[in-house]
Design a protein around this motif. Structure first.
Motif, PDB file in Angstrom:
ATOM      1  N   VAL A 447       0.976  -1.246  -0.087  1.00 14.17           N
ATOM      2  CA  VAL A 447      -0.023   0.000   0.101  1.00 14.17           C
ATOM      3  C   VAL A 447       0.857   1.393   0.036  1.00 14.17           C
ATOM      4  O   VAL A 447       0.532   2.304  -0.814  1.00 14.17           O
ATOM      5  CB  VAL A 447      -0.896  -0.004   1.339  1.00 14.17           C
ATOM      6  N   ALA A 448       1.819   1.208   0.832  1.00 14.91           N
ATOM      7  CA  ALA A 448       2.741   2.383   1.053  1.00 14.91           C
ATOM      8  C   ALA A 448       3.517   2.696  -0.487  1.00 14.91           C
ATOM      9  O   ALA A 448       3.640   3.848  -0.823  1.00 14.91           O
ATOM     10  CB  ALA A 448       3.611   2.258   2.052  1.00 14.91           C
ATOM     11  N   GLN A 449       3.852   1.627  -1.027  1.00 10.95           N
ATOM     12  CA  GLN A 449       4.762   1.773  -2.304  1.00 10.95           C
ATOM     13  C   GLN A 449       3.740   2.219  -3.300  1.00 10.95           C
ATOM     14  O   GLN A 449       4.187   3.113  -3.976  1.00 10.95           O
ATOM     15  CB  GLN A 449       5.259   0.384  -2.622  1.00 10.95           C
ATOM     16  N   LEU A 450       2.641   1.774  -3.390  1.00  5.59           N
ATOM     17  CA  LEU A 450       1.614   2.224  -4.642  1.00  5.59           C
ATOM     18  C   LEU A 450       1.232   3.555  -4.147  1.00  5.59           C
ATOM     19  O   LEU A 450       1.178   4.306  -5.266  1.00  5.59           O
ATOM     20  CB  LEU A 450       0.582   1.230  -4.606  1.00  5.59           C
ATOM     21  N   THR A 451       1.161   3.828  -3.172  1.00  3.29           N
ATOM     22  CA  THR A 451       0.836   5.445  -2.802  1.00  3.29           C
ATOM     23  C   THR A 451       1.760   6.392  -3.141  1.00  3.29           C
ATOM     24  O   THR A 451       1.705   7.578  -3.744  1.00  3.29           O
ATOM     25  CB  THR A 451       0.516   5.435  -1.323  1.00  3.29           C
ATOM     26  N   ALA A 452       3.365   5.848  -2.703  1.00  3.41           N
ATOM     27  CA  ALA A 452       4.096   6.766  -3.114  1.00  3.41           C
ATOM     28  C   ALA A 452       4.372   6.929  -4.694  1.00  3.41           C
ATOM     29  O   ALA A 452       4.929   7.994  -5.287  1.00  3.41           O
ATOM     30  CB  ALA A 452       5.304   6.256  -2.470  1.00  3.41           C
ATOM     31  N   GLU A 453       3.945   5.980  -5.513  1.00  3.34           N
ATOM     32  CA  GLU A 453       4.023   5.766  -7.038  1.00  3.34           C
ATOM     33  C   GLU A 453       2.807   6.520  -7.667  1.00  3.34           C
ATOM     34  O   GLU A 453       2.810   6.398  -8.819  1.00  3.34           O
ATOM     35  CB  GLU A 453       4.456   4.659  -7.501  1.00  3.34           C
ATOM     36  N   ASN A 454       1.797   6.914  -6.733  1.00  5.48           N
ATOM     37  CA  ASN A 454       0.657   7.367  -7.231  1.00  5.48           C
ATOM     38  C   ASN A 454      -0.116   6.388  -8.207  1.00  5.48           C
ATOM     39  O   ASN A 454      -0.704   6.738  -9.155  1.00  5.48           O
ATOM     40  CB  ASN A 454       0.865   8.852  -8.312  1.00  5.48           C
ATOM     41  N   CYS A 455      -0.009   4.998  -7.983  1.00  7.69           N
ATOM     42  CA  CYS A 455      -0.741   4.018  -8.490  1.00  7.69           C
ATOM     43  C   CYS A 455      -1.684   3.449  -7.601  1.00  7.69           C
ATOM     44  O   CYS A 455      -2.125   2.392  -7.925  1.00  7.69           O
ATOM     45  CB  CYS A 455       0.386   2.897  -9.024  1.00  7.69           C
ATOM     46  N   TRP A 456      -2.305   4.078  -6.729  1.00 12.83           N
ATOM     47  CA  TRP A 456      -3.084   3.661  -5.622  1.00 12.83           C
ATOM     48  C   TRP A 456      -4.506   3.846  -6.127  1.00 12.83           C
ATOM     49  O   TRP A 456      -4.891   5.164  -6.256  1.00 12.83           O
ATOM     50  CB  TRP A 456      -2.843   4.050  -4.223  1.00 12.83           C
TER      51      TRP A 456
END
Length: 530
Positions: A447-456
């Protein structure tokens, strides 16, 4: 209308001489149904003891000595003497005319025609020497005096586990452990059925398309064995079973079909309690649940894991049957293992593959077992290149090594002589709490990775898809910790964050490829959280 009685099943001896028994073989008897005289053909001696029930329209059904007969139009003369049969209410327990869709769904699921097993009204099992078409399988299933069991062909859309009533696993704790082990295979849903009057359990699993039978048998047997369950008759059996090759040919074990009348087979809840839906509507409910279960289970993942399990089983058999010299294929296998160990860790998510290779080398080629094998695995893995940088399981590496040593002891065999076991393993490796914590950590990091990459994404379904792929867990596990990712339970802005290693971005998470970004803060749950 002149009616005759035909029994609703055929005896085993009747098939060899003729296909059906005609109504003219029976005596005619004059009876009155609802005040109207009707001639029915009936076996000699039944007389007024037989009970006649009404069913849908002009159809009639007669029960006598636990056998069921159907009234059909025939030609013949009526006896002059008439016997009055007492009129009775329609029997709600008799449901012969199932909807067409129910019959088609049943025949689509249970249709293997060869080597079926049948149980006659004397309680004797025998193997059917002729093939059965779909209609004969259906008719045998409906018969209250015949029980039928089917095997498997080259592919199957279902599988089952048999837990006998007197076995050590016929309890809620073992059932929960079996379901947890199956969840690791992406089999997240199943249906529990009481097998017979004995009270045993059949746990059915379904898939949305046929899968290869033998890889599935290898996968189920290997997974349950690794989870600590013993596959043996009287306790736990797997269908399809991992059969051994024989020169004269071999077949898969057969299992009785569910919900046959007169056998005591009933629908059960997930906890093993009797389902509120009773016979005869339970078949329709069973087939509807089978479709829903097939949609939930990840068939593609099951096929991939099945092929890997098949290869491991083939390797173990070769190692068990080898001679004093190392076969060419095994030498190639050892060379591949050494290559993996020379390279070591080069990225995340490699721990299981490397631990498997080290365990195989220690068990098969070095002949180790027990704590000696676990110590060898731990010492070898911790000294590999890249271990400190890429392995995320360093705090619990000892437990992981014990787990892989135990798995290697059950699946692999030394090449020469007996294994060197100074002291047997006592610990079973990571417990359920450790696995739960690791699953939560993977979900939070994803979740944190996708949020940081704007892919969430915003929707729950889209998020679930990313969670399953990124955290490498099933949908059931993801929903168990929905507070970490679900838009209703846990908005992204409220997720806790703390420093931690950054996962490499999977290619399928973004619409386009981008250069690698510097490490960003990731989420990691505290030890022992749930």
């Amino acid at each position: 209308m002149v009616m005759g009685i035909i029994k609703n099943h055929l005896s085993p001896r009747a098939h060899s001489k003729r296909k059906t028994k005609t109504a003219s073989d029976h005596e005619l008897l004059g009876v009155r149904i609802n005040g109207f005289p009707v001639a029915v053909g009936i076996r000699k001696g039944a007389g007024p003891k037989a009970q006649l029930h009404s069913i849908q329209g002009d159809h009639r059904i007669l029960t006598y000595k636990k056998a069921t007969y159907f009234a059909v139009p025939i030609k013949g003369k009526v006896k002059s003497e008439s016997v009055e049969v007492p009129q009775s209410e329609p029997n709600p327990a008799i449901k012969e005319f199932y909807p067409r869709q129910v019959k088609e769904d049943f025949q689509r699921l249970f249709s293997h025609p060869f080597k079926a097993i049948l149980k006659n009204d004397q309680g004797q099992w025998f193997t059917c020497k002729y093939s059965l078409n779909k209609n004969r399988i259906w008719n045998y299933w409906k018969s209250p005096s015949t029980t039928i069991g089917l095997g498997f062909g080259k592919s199957t859309s279902w599988a089952a586990l048999d837990l006998d009533a007197d076995g050590r696993y016929h309890n809620s704790e073992s059932l929960a452990g079996i379901r947890e082990a199956l969840e690791e295979l992406a089999i997240v849903s199943s249906q529990l059925v009481q097998s017979s009057d004995s009270g045993g359990w059949h746990l059915f699993m379904f898939f949305d398309r046929p899968v290869k039978t033998f890889p599935l048998a290898c996968l189920l047997t290997e997974t349950l064995t690794s989870a600590g369950f013993s596959i043996e008759p009287g306790h736990l059996e797997v269908f399809p079973n991992r059969k051994q090759w024989k020169a004269e040919g071999s077949i898969y074990n057969r299992i009785r079909l569910p919900l046959q009348s007169g056998t005591g087979s009933l629908m059960l809840t997930n906890d093993g309690e009797l389902d509120s839906t009773g016979w005869p509507d339970s078949l329709e409910l069973f087939l509807k649940r089978a479709k829903a279960i097939a949609r939930k289970n990840d068939t593609e993942r099951i096929e991939e894991l099945g092929e890997e399990a098949k290869k491991r089983f083939a390797t173990a058999r070769k190692a068990q049957d080898h001679g004093p010299f190392l076969p060419t294929r095994s030498s190639k296998w050892l060379k591949e293992i050494n290559t993996v160990l020379e390279v070591g860790f080069t990225a995340h998510h490699q721990s299981n593959e490397i631990l498997r290779a080290v365990a195989a080398k220690g068990r098969v080629f070095l002949g180790l077992g027990g704590e000696a094998l676990a110590s060898y695995i731990e010492q070898t893995v911790t000294e590999l290149p890249g271990y400190g940088q890429w392995c995320r399981h360093q705090p619990e590496i000892a437990a992981w090594c014990i787990r892989w040593a135990r798995s290697a002891e059950k699946k692999l065999y030394p090449f020469r002589g007996k294994p060197k076991v100074d002291k047997a393993l006592t610990s079973a490796g990571p417990n359920n709490q450790t696995r739960a914590r690791e699953a939560q950590e993977r979900i939070a990091r994803t979740v944190a990775q996708l949020t940081a990459e704007n892919c969430w994404p915003e929707g729950a379904k889209a998020r679930l898809k990313h969670i399953i792929k990124g955290a490498k867990c099933s949908a059931k596990t993801a929903y168990k910790y929905s507070q970490l990712w679900h838009p209703v339970c846990a908005p992204t802005a409220l997720l806790p964050t703390c420093p931690g290693p950054r996962l490499p971005a999977p290619l399928h998470l973004c619409d386009r490829l981008t250069p690698a970004a510097p490490a960003s803060p990731m989420c990691s749950l505290p030890h022992g959280s749930s």
